[in-house]
Motif scaffolding. Structure first.
Motif, short mmCIF file in Angstrom:
data_model
loop_
_atom_site.label_atom_id
_atom_site.label_comp_id
_atom_site.label_asym_id
_atom_site.label_seq_id
_atom_site.Cartn_x
_atom_site.Cartn_y
_atom_site.Cartn_z
N PRO A 1 0.82 -1.21 0.00
CA PRO A 1 0.00 0.00 0.00
C PRO A 1 0.86 1.26 0.00
CG PRO A 1 -0.04 -1.06 2.16
CD PRO A 1 0.66 -2.00 1.23
N LEU A 2 0.26 2.35 -0.46
CA LEU A 2 0.96 3.62 -0.58
C LEU A 2 0.35 4.65 0.36
CD1 LEU A 2 2.82 5.77 -1.89
CD2 LEU A 2 1.11 5.98 -3.72
N ALA A 3 1.16 5.20 1.24
CA ALA A 3 0.77 6.35 2.05
C ALA A 3 1.52 7.55 1.49
CB ALA A 3 1.14 6.13 3.51
N ILE A 4 0.80 8.56 1.06
CA ILE A 4 1.42 9.74 0.46
C ILE A 4 1.01 10.95 1.28
CG2 ILE A 4 -0.45 9.91 -1.25
CD1 ILE A 4 1.74 11.01 -3.21
N TYR A 5 2.00 11.76 1.72
CA TYR A 5 1.75 12.78 2.74
C TYR A 5 2.20 14.16 2.31
CZ TYR A 5 1.96 15.34 7.14
OH TYR A 5 1.80 16.28 8.12
N LEU A 6 1.36 15.17 2.65
CA LEU A 6 1.63 16.57 2.37
C LEU A 6 1.77 17.34 3.68
CD1 LEU A 6 -1.07 16.65 -0.32
CD2 LEU A 6 1.04 17.89 -0.74
N HIS A 7 2.94 17.94 3.91
CA HIS A 7 3.16 18.70 5.13
C HIS A 7 2.44 20.04 5.06
CE1 HIS A 7 5.99 21.40 3.11
NE2 HIS A 7 6.61 20.35 2.60
N GLY A 8 2.50 20.79 6.16
CA GLY A 8 1.82 22.07 6.25
C GLY A 8 2.73 23.26 5.97
N PHE A 9 2.18 24.45 6.15
CA PHE A 9 2.90 25.69 5.88
C PHE A 9 4.12 25.80 6.80
CE2 PHE A 9 3.32 30.39 6.59
CZ PHE A 9 3.73 30.70 5.30
N TYR B 1 -0.19 0.46 -10.83
CA TYR B 1 -0.47 0.45 -9.40
C TYR B 1 -1.95 0.68 -9.17
CZ TYR B 1 -0.03 1.14 -4.41
OH TYR B 1 -0.17 0.99 -3.05
N SER B 2 -2.54 -0.07 -8.23
CA SER B 2 -3.97 0.02 -7.99
C SER B 2 -4.31 1.24 -7.15
CB SER B 2 -4.47 -1.25 -7.27
OG SER B 2 -5.84 -1.11 -6.93
N ALA B 3 -5.23 2.05 -7.65
CA ALA B 3 -5.66 3.24 -6.92
C ALA B 3 -6.36 2.87 -5.63
CB ALA B 3 -6.60 4.07 -7.80
N LYS B 4 -6.82 1.62 -5.51
CA LYS B 4 -7.53 1.17 -4.31
C LYS B 4 -6.65 1.19 -3.06
CE LYS B 4 -10.72 -1.92 -6.75
NZ LYS B 4 -11.20 -3.33 -6.87
N HIS B 5 -5.35 1.28 -3.25
CA HIS B 5 -4.45 1.19 -2.11
C HIS B 5 -3.68 2.48 -1.86
CE1 HIS B 5 -5.09 -3.15 -1.54
NE2 HIS B 5 -5.32 -3.11 -2.83
N ILE B 6 -4.23 3.59 -2.34
CA ILE B 6 -3.59 4.89 -2.12
C ILE B 6 -4.30 5.60 -0.97
CG2 ILE B 6 -3.09 7.15 -3.11
CD1 ILE B 6 -3.03 5.84 -5.87
N HIS B 7 -3.54 6.00 0.01
CA HIS B 7 -4.07 6.77 1.14
C HIS B 7 -3.37 8.13 1.12
CE1 HIS B 7 -4.90 6.95 5.80
NE2 HIS B 7 -5.44 7.95 5.13
#
Length: 394
Positions: free
Chosen positions: A78-86, A152-158
């Motif tokens: 699975p893929l965890a993709i993260y965006l930090h803040g300001f 890659y399966s979009a079902k496993h993107i968080h």
């Protein structure tokens, strides 16, 4: 790049926050990091971490098949993709990105991609950062569409975002749907409030951005937006400052301004990071709000869990209380990692023009779950002989 006149509100907001604990040195203060034209490839970086390269990122690029094939990105995980803040960066010590990455890799076999967009979120260019959210989001959406196009399966993107990053996640979810891709989950950690108040023309995160949108509110009315904007909105300790322990923590660190600004905001990602290892650590009850913000009219009912363990079938507002120091979750007895994600296999595929010497051994696994091939101990997943040299991709 859009260059609006900075409002008085934003000037005051930036001045006050310049000394708060959430304002790390993502770029030199007073620099022109956000005054010039956006160079997407340089200003928005996709930093891949896996259990084979926990501490050294491998940079991935849009439409770069060779780099993807040579990386440790595993189509089985699975893929965890993260965006930090300001004002943050993806590489800052004890900041949200690195803490979240470490938690996911301790949990099991994951692809973790930290998006470093610090060049676009540096002090004092807050209003410019807000104006450029759609540009950032579209580039991220293109990158995710590229991964899906390569098998890659979009079902496993968080997709997970903190503060301004939460709003970017919503934009990206909207854009992907225009291309026929709907993300299974977006987690928004205290979405930003300044310049998103009331009837702001800035588009906001909404339940339609993914199949499940869960939101954690911790600093409502200051830096965080208290408005419910997901399928499930969690309000720990009422969802407003001061979160428990913030006064003592900031006084101990001689950060007096942080008592009111900063600490409660970052509690959102701290709670979520803890929930990655303790999915049932934050029990919550469904709340029918009263006229008083953060107070349940009927005392709350219906057990749920905030954070990683949130059931995608949840709907409504949820209330809970936390501890004032780690562990923050009131339910600390749950030691085992419990996955609520669908246990579906993902076919191992590579870009058609690329090759990789380890594909054969990995593709022979009969079944795959949240943590890799069935019967395999996640802690034994690393194979030094098959590991790709991270330095070649940085």
């Amino acid at each position: 790049m859009v260059l609006p006149a900075t409002s008085t509100l934003c000037n005051v907001f930036t001045f006050l926050l310049a000394g708060s604990p959430i304002f790390y040195s993502a770029a030199p203060r007073g620099s022109c990091a956000n005054c010039c034209g956006i160079r997407e490839r340089e200003d928005i970086k996709f930093m891949l971490y896996t259990r084979r390269n926990r501490h050294t990122a491998q940079l991935l690029h849009l439409n770069d098949d060779g780099r993807l094939a040579q990386s440790n990105f595993n189509f089985n995980y699975p893929l965890a993709i993260y965006l930090h803040g300001f004002s943050e960066s993806a590489t800052g010590e004890r900041q949200s990105s690195q803490e979240l990455k470490d938690a996911f890799l301790r949990r099991g076999n994951h692809n973790v991609i930290l998006i470093d967009w610090s060049a676009m979120t540096a002090v004092p260019w807050y209003s410019n950062s807000v104006e450029n959210l759609p540009i950032t989001a579209r580039y991220i959406a293109r990158f995710l569409r590229y991964l899906v196009g390569r098998g890659y399966s979009a079902k496993h993107i968080h997709l997970i975002g903190f503060s301004l990053g939460a709003e970017v996640a919503g934009f990206a979810g909207k854009q992907l749907q225009e291309w026929g891709i709907k993300l299974p989950r977006i987690t928004a950690l205290d979405p930003a409030l300044p310049l998103f108040e009331g009837n702001s023309s800035n588009r906001r995160l909404s339940p339609s951005d993914a199949r499940f949108v869960d939101v954690i509110h911790t600093d409502g009315g200051i830096l965080g937006n208290p408005t419910a904007m997901g399928h499930a909105d969690f309000y720990p300790n009422g969802g407003r400052p001061l979160q428990p322990g913030c006064a003592r923590q900031e006084i101990a660190n001689n950060r007096w301004l942080g008592i009111l600004i900063g600490c409660s905001h970052q509690r959102a990602w701290e709670y979520f990071v803890e929930s990655i290892a303790q999915p049932r650590g934050f029990p919550a009850k469904r709340c029918e709000p009263s006229v008083t913000f953060g107070v349940c009219r009927d005392g709350g009912n219906g057990l749920a869990f905030m954070g990683m363990g949130a059931d995608p079938r949840l709907r409504g507002k949820f209330y809970l209380e936390t501890n004032g120091a780690k562990p923050f979750g009131r339910n600390s007895r749950s030691q085992a990692i419990v996955s609520l994600a669908p246990q579906l296999p993902i076919a191992y595929k590579l870009p058609p023009i690329a090759s990789r010497p380890t594909v054969q051994s990995q593709s022979q696994s009969p079944s795959v779950n949240q943590y890799g091939p069935a019967g395999q101990d996640p802690l034994q997943e690393e194979d030094e002989n098959n590991s790709i040299d991270s330095s070649s991709l940085t």
